[in-house]
Motif scaffolding. Structure first.
Motif, mmCIF file in Angstrom:
data_model
loop_
_atom_site.group_PDB
_atom_site.id
_atom_site.type_symbol
_atom_site.label_atom_id
_atom_site.label_comp_id
_atom_site.label_asym_id
_atom_site.label_seq_id
_atom_site.Cartn_x
_atom_site.Cartn_y
_atom_site.Cartn_z
ATOM 1 N N GLU A 1 0.782 -1.153 0.007
ATOM 2 C CA GLU A 1 0.221 -0.072 -0.134
ATOM 3 C C GLU A 1 1.161 0.695 -0.432
ATOM 4 O OE1 GLU A 1 -2.660 1.150 -0.780
ATOM 5 O OE2 GLU A 1 -4.423 1.343 0.354
ATOM 6 N N THR A 2 1.336 1.968 -1.022
ATOM 7 C CA THR A 2 1.677 2.864 -1.408
ATOM 8 C C THR A 2 0.954 4.130 -1.917
ATOM 9 O OG1 THR A 2 3.812 1.348 -1.696
ATOM 10 C CG2 THR A 2 3.717 3.898 -2.775
ATOM 11 N N TYR A 3 1.360 4.968 -1.289
ATOM 12 C CA TYR A 3 -0.236 6.110 -2.079
ATOM 13 C C TYR A 3 0.805 7.265 -2.749
ATOM 14 C CZ TYR A 3 -2.433 4.629 2.419
ATOM 15 O OH TYR A 3 -3.043 3.395 3.263
ATOM 16 N N SER A 4 0.357 6.116 -4.009
ATOM 17 C CA SER A 4 1.163 7.661 -4.970
ATOM 18 C C SER A 4 0.941 7.268 -6.307
ATOM 19 C CB SER A 4 2.674 7.256 -4.994
ATOM 20 O OG SER A 4 3.093 6.378 -5.149
ATOM 21 N N GLU A 5 1.156 7.574 -7.511
ATOM 22 C CA GLU A 5 0.031 7.206 -8.538
ATOM 23 C C GLU A 5 1.241 6.021 -9.358
ATOM 24 O OE1 GLU A 5 0.966 10.238 -11.755
ATOM 25 O OE2 GLU A 5 0.446 11.928 -10.499
ATOM 26 N N GLU A 6 2.297 5.507 -8.447
ATOM 27 C CA GLU A 6 3.060 4.657 -8.859
ATOM 28 C C GLU A 6 2.250 3.321 -8.441
ATOM 29 O OE1 GLU A 6 4.261 7.779 -8.800
ATOM 30 O OE2 GLU A 6 5.356 8.452 -10.506
ATOM 31 N N GLY A 7 2.468 4.178 -7.163
ATOM 32 C CA GLY A 7 1.596 2.565 -6.129
ATOM 33 C C GLY A 7 0.721 1.777 -6.545
ATOM 34 N N LEU A 8 -0.120 2.615 -6.860
ATOM 35 C CA LEU A 8 -1.485 2.608 -7.882
ATOM 36 C C LEU A 8 -1.406 1.583 -8.727
ATOM 37 C CD1 LEU A 8 -4.293 2.374 -7.538
ATOM 38 C CD2 LEU A 8 -4.487 4.793 -9.037
ATOM 39 N N ILE A 9 -0.108 1.963 -10.037
ATOM 40 C CA ILE A 9 -0.452 1.163 -10.813
ATOM 41 C C ILE A 9 0.208 -0.469 -10.707
ATOM 42 C CG2 ILE A 9 1.056 1.170 -13.405
ATOM 43 C CD1 ILE A 9 -1.760 3.360 -12.870
ATOM 44 N N GLU A 10 1.384 -0.199 -9.430
ATOM 45 C CA GLU A 10 1.853 -1.316 -8.845
ATOM 46 C C GLU A 10 0.983 -2.405 -9.059
ATOM 47 O OE1 GLU A 10 4.920 -2.548 -9.878
ATOM 48 O OE2 GLU A 10 4.422 -0.523 -11.976
ATOM 49 N N LYS A 11 0.542 -1.526 -7.639
ATOM 50 C CA LYS A 11 -1.014 -2.907 -6.976
ATOM 51 C C LYS A 11 -1.408 -2.725 -7.695
ATOM 52 C CE LYS A 11 -2.932 -0.310 -3.878
ATOM 53 N NZ LYS A 11 -3.976 1.097 -3.367
ATOM 54 N N ILE A 12 -2.153 -2.586 -9.048
ATOM 55 C CA ILE A 12 -3.129 -3.392 -9.890
ATOM 56 C C ILE A 12 -2.757 -4.286 -10.761
ATOM 57 C CG2 ILE A 12 -3.841 -3.131 -12.153
ATOM 58 C CD1 ILE A 12 -4.823 0.202 -11.107
ATOM 59 N N LYS A 13 -1.083 -3.873 -11.230
ATOM 60 C CA LYS A 13 0.024 -5.021 -12.171
ATOM 61 C C LYS A 13 -0.356 -6.092 -10.695
ATOM 62 C CE LYS A 13 2.396 -1.854 -15.401
ATOM 63 N NZ LYS A 13 2.810 -1.464 -15.797
ATOM 64 N N LEU A 14 0.295 -6.273 -9.760
ATOM 65 C CA LEU A 14 0.633 -7.166 -8.308
ATOM 66 C C LEU A 14 -0.561 -8.059 -8.566
ATOM 67 C CD1 LEU A 14 3.010 -7.080 -5.577
ATOM 68 C CD2 LEU A 14 0.966 -8.102 -5.562
#
Length: 317
Positions: free
Chosen positions: A131-144
């Protein structure tokens, strides 16, 4: 003792269920614990975390879900149609394992720790999603999440759509010439405000909307007194809508601390749906757009031109 026997039986039955349904999916997921988790079967998945559930539905994977937590409020069908395993920070290991899952996807911060340890003991693959609150973190969450479920192409589709929405948001944000100072208030407890500092979802959504967090001196959530509120000089108070437990505008305006700030003078109070505002799921760009337009009414025409790529894209197959 009864609980222990029951839990032992569930652990055993969960292991048997895993063995009986496993297949050679050959998927390895590097999760938030810095561990590699081998996923062998995602046919019976439990989702712990509203953003994870929202992603799974956007990927068309709801048929694989056998349980969700109580923060899985979008889409409404999730909590309506699937068994609940409780609140994400008060999970019962017995309740999760009673669903005979073959995979558990849990957002980082799910707990309590004792329950998470028991889930690991059960030998059911447990993927802790960062859970990283950033644009990059959101995209990585979806991919994971997509990778863990064996649908990388769908996850890439969703990532592209969400990235396009974030790009539109950046263009809207660039039109802000003077950021307003926003204080996120979770609650007022005995007259003291629980507010959000840096490294929180509230802090990031405020910045995504083109505003500045009025709470500058610390990370996380903290209760502060009247003097700190006055010193922060917030222009706007932001909170979440929780029905009867919601923070009310009148309570803020009459508070002795906020009464001495621009918040009370300008009657500037905004409340939004909690998962939409702070969930950091696929709709985050739209939530930030909505907040930005509320903060800067002059951007309404630009905000109205925001056409969500997410709503026009089908990543479910």
């Amino acid at each position: 003792m009864t609980f222990c026997r029951t839990l032992t039986n569930l652990l055993f039955s969960g292991t048997i269920a895993l063995a009986s349904t496993a297949h050679a999916a050959g998927i390895t997921v590097h999760d938030a614990r810095n561990r590699d988790v081998a996923v062998t079967d995602f046919a019976r998945t439990v989702s712990i975390g509203g953003a994870i559930t929202e992603i799974l539905y956007a990927l068309g994977l709801e048929s694989r879900l056998v349980g969700v937590d109580t923060t899985s409020l979008y889409p409404a069908a999730a909590l309506h149609d699937k068994p609940s395993v409780g609140y994400m920070r008060q999970i019962s290991a017995e309740g999760v394992l009673g669903l005979n899952p073959t995979l558990i996807l849990a957002i980082q911060g799910a707990g309590p720790r004792e329950a998470m340890d028991l889930l690991e003991t059960a030998k059911v693959p447990l993927v802790l999603v960062p859970e990283t609150y950033s644009e990059e973190g959101l995209i990585e969450k979806i991919k994971l999440v997509g990778h863990a479920m064996g649908v990388d192409a769908r996850a890439e589709c969703l990532s592209v759509a969400v990235s396009a929405d974030l790009k539109q948001l950046r263009a809207l944000r660039a039109k802000v010439t003077k950021p307003v100072r926003v204080m996120f208030v979770m609650s007022l407890q005995n007259g003291r405000a629980m507010v959000a500092g840096h490294k929180t979802a509230a802090d990031e959504i405020i910045q995504l909307a083109g505003a500045a967090n009025a709470v500058e001196d610390y990370d996380g959530y903290k209760i502060i007194g009247d003097e700190a509120i006055v010193a922060a000089k917030p222009d706007v108070v932001l909170s979440i809508d929780r029905d009867k437990d919601s923070l009310r505008a009148d309570a803020v305006y009459s508070h002795p601390g906020f009464a001495l700030t621009p918040v009370a003078a300008n009657k500037s109070f905004i409340a939004m749906d909690g998962l939409y505002l702070l969930g950091f799921g696929p709709r985050t760009a739209a939530a930030a757009r909505d907040l930005s337009v509320k903060l800067y009414p002059a951007l309404a025409d630009n905000g109205g031109a925001f056409t969500s790529a997410l709503s026009a894209t089908n990543c479910r197959q």
